[in-house]
Design an enzyme around this catalytic site. Structure first.
Site, PDB file in Angstrom:
ATOM      1  N   CYS A 137       0.917  -1.244   0.112  1.00  0.00           N
ATOM      2  CA  CYS A 137      -0.218  -0.054  -0.050  1.00  0.00           C
ATOM      3  C   CYS A 137       0.804   1.250   0.024  1.00  0.00           C
ATOM      4  CB  CYS A 137      -0.917  -0.046   1.274  1.00  0.00           C
ATOM      5  SG  CYS A 137      -2.116  -1.351   1.283  1.00  0.00           S
TER       6      CYS A 137
HETATM    7  N1  SAJ Z   1       6.547   2.485   8.699  1.00  0.00           N
HETATM    8  C1  SAJ Z   1       7.587   3.176   9.054  1.00  0.00           C
HETATM    9  N2  SAJ Z   1       7.180   4.364   9.985  1.00  0.00           N
HETATM   10  C2  SAJ Z   1       5.851   4.379  10.570  1.00  0.00           C
HETATM   11  C3  SAJ Z   1       4.909   3.590  10.031  1.00  0.00           C
HETATM   12  C4  SAJ Z   1       5.040   2.590   9.182  1.00  0.00           C
HETATM   13  O1  SAJ Z   1       8.596   3.116   8.566  1.00  0.00           O
HETATM   14  O2  SAJ Z   1       5.732   5.362  11.481  1.00  0.00           O
HETATM   15  C5  SAJ Z   1       6.892   1.421   7.740  1.00  0.00           C
HETATM   16  C6  SAJ Z   1       6.383  -0.116   8.072  1.00  0.00           C
HETATM   17  O3  SAJ Z   1       7.302  -0.537   8.858  1.00  0.00           O
HETATM   18  C7  SAJ Z   1       6.115  -0.746   6.789  1.00  0.00           C
HETATM   19  C8  SAJ Z   1       5.563   0.623   5.829  1.00  0.00           C
HETATM   20  O4  SAJ Z   1       5.879   1.798   6.422  1.00  0.00           O
HETATM   21  O5  SAJ Z   1       7.291  -1.326   6.250  1.00  0.00           O
HETATM   22  C9  SAJ Z   1       4.036   0.212   5.883  1.00  0.00           C
HETATM   23  O6  SAJ Z   1       3.532   0.274   7.192  1.00  0.00           O
HETATM   24  P1  SAJ Z   1       1.866   0.422   7.360  1.00  0.00           P
HETATM   25  O7  SAJ Z   1       1.948   0.435   9.202  1.00  0.00           O
HETATM   26  O8  SAJ Z   1       1.422   1.464   6.900  1.00  0.00           O
HETATM   27  O9  SAJ Z   1       1.428  -0.826   7.061  1.00  0.00           O
HETATM   28  P2  SAJ Z   1       0.496  -1.308   5.996  1.00  0.00           P
HETATM   29  O10 SAJ Z   1       1.240  -1.272   4.551  1.00  0.00           O
HETATM   30  O11 SAJ Z   1       0.143  -2.762   6.191  1.00  0.00           O
HETATM   31  O12 SAJ Z   1      -0.635  -0.266   5.836  1.00  0.00           O
HETATM   32  C10 SAJ Z   1      -1.897  -0.580   6.397  1.00  0.00           C
HETATM   33  C11 SAJ Z   1      -2.615   0.441   5.167  1.00  0.00           C
HETATM   34  N3  SAJ Z   1      -3.804  -0.015   5.117  1.00  0.00           N
HETATM   35  C12 SAJ Z   1      -4.546   0.471   3.949  1.00  0.00           C
HETATM   36  O13 SAJ Z   1      -3.880   0.567   3.009  1.00  0.00           O
HETATM   37  C13 SAJ Z   1      -5.907  -0.058   3.793  1.00  0.00           C
HETATM   38  C14 SAJ Z   1      -2.543   1.933   5.724  1.00  0.00           C
HETATM   39  O14 SAJ Z   1      -3.336   2.834   5.240  1.00  0.00           O
HETATM   40  C15 SAJ Z   1      -2.651   1.950   7.340  1.00  0.00           C
HETATM   41  O15 SAJ Z   1      -2.382   3.447   7.695  1.00  0.00           O
HETATM   42  C16 SAJ Z   1      -1.547   0.948   7.997  1.00  0.00           C
HETATM   43  O16 SAJ Z   1      -2.083  -0.170   7.281  1.00  0.00           O
HETATM   44  C17 SAJ Z   1      -1.695   1.022   9.460  1.00  0.00           C
HETATM   45  O17 SAJ Z   1      -2.355   2.133  10.197  1.00  0.00           O
HETATM   46  O18 SAJ Z   1      -1.406   0.302  10.019  1.00  0.00           O
END
Ligand code: SAJ
Length: 426
Positions: free
Chosen positions: A262
């Site tokens: 995403c």
């Molecule tokens: N990450 C960072 N720093 C942060 C947060 C995340 O480096 O502060 C990294 C994570 O390690 C990962 C990537 O970014 O590698 C994405 O992390 P994520 O927590 O956003 O995980 P996803 O990809 O599963 O994102 C989902 C998304 N949901 C949808 O697209 C429907 C996102 O919109 C959500 O915000 C996210 O989950 C969430 O909130 O956990």
């Protein structure tokens, strides 16, 4: 004649399977279609093909009918497409899987059906890509013979709190009738607000915006981490301080990179679409460049750490712990770990990889095998198992450098054990 309260879900991955199970639990007749015969075989025997604590339902309790074929769609009232919309190696949107699925749906499309796209796409894709294919393949007219709507998925893999049953959604459609039908469907299975949008393009834009918001905020703290590394300021302490502000500040954390299907992908759909209309999203593009650099930054911290012990990277064993793009899951799409491994290998390091959730990408069967003889350890994914690693045991095993790619460990503990500790801005 369409079967009342019937649903078909095309694509039974992280998005489609939870949705199909939820519709089934809410009394719909549900068929699930996926090209992956092994996944269909597992589901046909009530097994769960993907391990995800966020899965609110279990296939074991479902009446799901699954198939690799599309011909059963003809009697289904609501057809929902949940296939992936990745980017290719040049970060260009790849709609191939989506087009393939839409063509299959178009070939069996019947008057009266409602087609809903959940896959993440840039504004305009429903009207300029999905609609023409459905009309061409079926000979039917959207908005007259069948309805087309968009309800962007909001699945958060591994999240045990937020799941398909309780996450609010937005819906857009080509016509008021389509909007009413799609909104009513989601309200019948989801215990959260379903917000109708004025146009289908607005619904497409919502998802891209919410994920681009996250990407730029992560890029902001990643840039701070690289700057504060030079300034000798602990970025996590500063973010802890900033997070005491009860309003107008949203905490994000620097790390070794941004992975998943995403966050690192969705901004490119808007960037490339806007280019076709003569607009350059400089800010979104810069955020992507910063986040794409973090795996390189992390690999370079590893090399710097080895150099502090007068060890060259070339020919030195380095253990990279974690392949999944975030803790507790098996998904490694766009994972920063892969770029860290590549960069260290290009610098001549002998890279061992271990992730208990991703055995196929691990080079060893056990953590101990990965650590044996390693001079540096890179924690790339903060799986619980890696959060508990003892600094003293690593030192005793001959490890000289620990790179904390998720800032989840404590510098003091590792320096007290005699290791060089490298964090991401800490
Ligand atoms: N990450 C960072 N720093 C942060 C947060 C995340 O480096 O502060 C990294 C994570 O390690 C990962 C990537 O970014 O590698 C994405 O992390 P994520 O927590 O956003 O995980 P996803 O990809 O599963 O994102 C989902 C998304 N949901 C949808 O697209 C429907 C996102 O919109 C959500 O915000 C996210 O989950 C969430 O909130 O956990």
């Amino acid at each position: 004649m369409l079967r009342n309260t019937s649903v078909a879900v095309i694509g039974l991955g992280y998005v489609g399977l939870p949705l199909a199970l939820l519709a089934d639990r809410n009394g719909y007749y549900v068929i699930g279609i996926d090209l992956d015969a092994s996944k269909i075989a597992k589901l046909a025997t009530k097994q769960t093909p993907v391990e995800d604590p966020g899965l609110s339902e279990s296939p074991r309790a479902s009446n799901l009918t699954v198939s690799t074929a599309f011909d059963a769609l003809g009697e289904i009232e609501t057809v929902i497409i949940c296939v992936g919309t990745p980017v290719n190696g040049n970060f260009q949107p790849d709609l191939t899987p989506l087009k393939r699925a839409v063509e299959q749906v178009g070939r069996v499309l019947q008057p009266g059906q409602l087609v809903i796209l959940e896959s993440t796409v840039n504004p305009g894709v429903c009207e300029t890509v999905v609609r023409p294919i459905l009309e061409r393949e079926s000979g039917l007219v959207a908005g007259r013979d069948f309805e087309l709507a968009h309800c962007p998925e909001r699945i958060n893999p591994g999240d045990s709190q937020w799941n398909v049953a309780n996450i609010p959604r937005v819906v857009g459609s080509l016509t008021p009738a389509g909007l009413e039908r799609a909104t009513a469907f989601y309200r019948s299975i989801i215990e959260a607000d379903i917000k109708p949008m004025a146009t289908i393009q607005e619904a497409e834009a919502v998802k891209i915006v919410e994920n681009s918001f996250r990407d730029v905020n992560i890029a902001f703290v990643n840039e701070l981490a690289m700057s504060f590394s030079r300034l000798g300021i602990n970025v996590m302490n500063v973010l802890d301080g900033a997070a005491t502000k009860p309003f107008a500040f949203m905490r994000h954390n620097p790390a070794c990179g941004v992975g998943g299907h995403c966050i690192p992908v969705d901004p490119y759909y808007l960037i490339e679409h806007a280019k076709t209309k003569g607009f350059n999203h400089d800010f979104l593009s810069l955020a992507r460049r910063i986040n794409n650099h973090m795996p390189i930054f992390t690999a370079e911290r590893t090399i710097d750490g080895l150099n502090k012990r007068e060890i060259a990277a070339k020919g030195t064993k380095v253990a990279v712990l974690g392949v999944a793009y975030k803790a507790g899951i098996e998904d490694f799409r766009e994972s920063p770990s892969l770029k860290i491994i590549n960069h260290l290998s290009e610098k001549g390091a002998d890279v061992a990889v271990f992730d208990p959730y991703v055995p196929d990408k691990s080079t060893t069967d056990t953590l101990d095998e990965a650590l044996a003889g390693a001079k540096a350890v890179v924690l790339a994914t903060d799986h619980a198992q890696f959060r508990d690693l003892s600094a003293r045991n690593l030192a005793a095993a001959g490890v000289e450098v620990f790179v904390d790619g998720r800032n989840c460990r404590n510098r003091t503990e590792f320096e007290a054990a005699g290791l060089v500790y490298e964090g991401i801005g800490v």
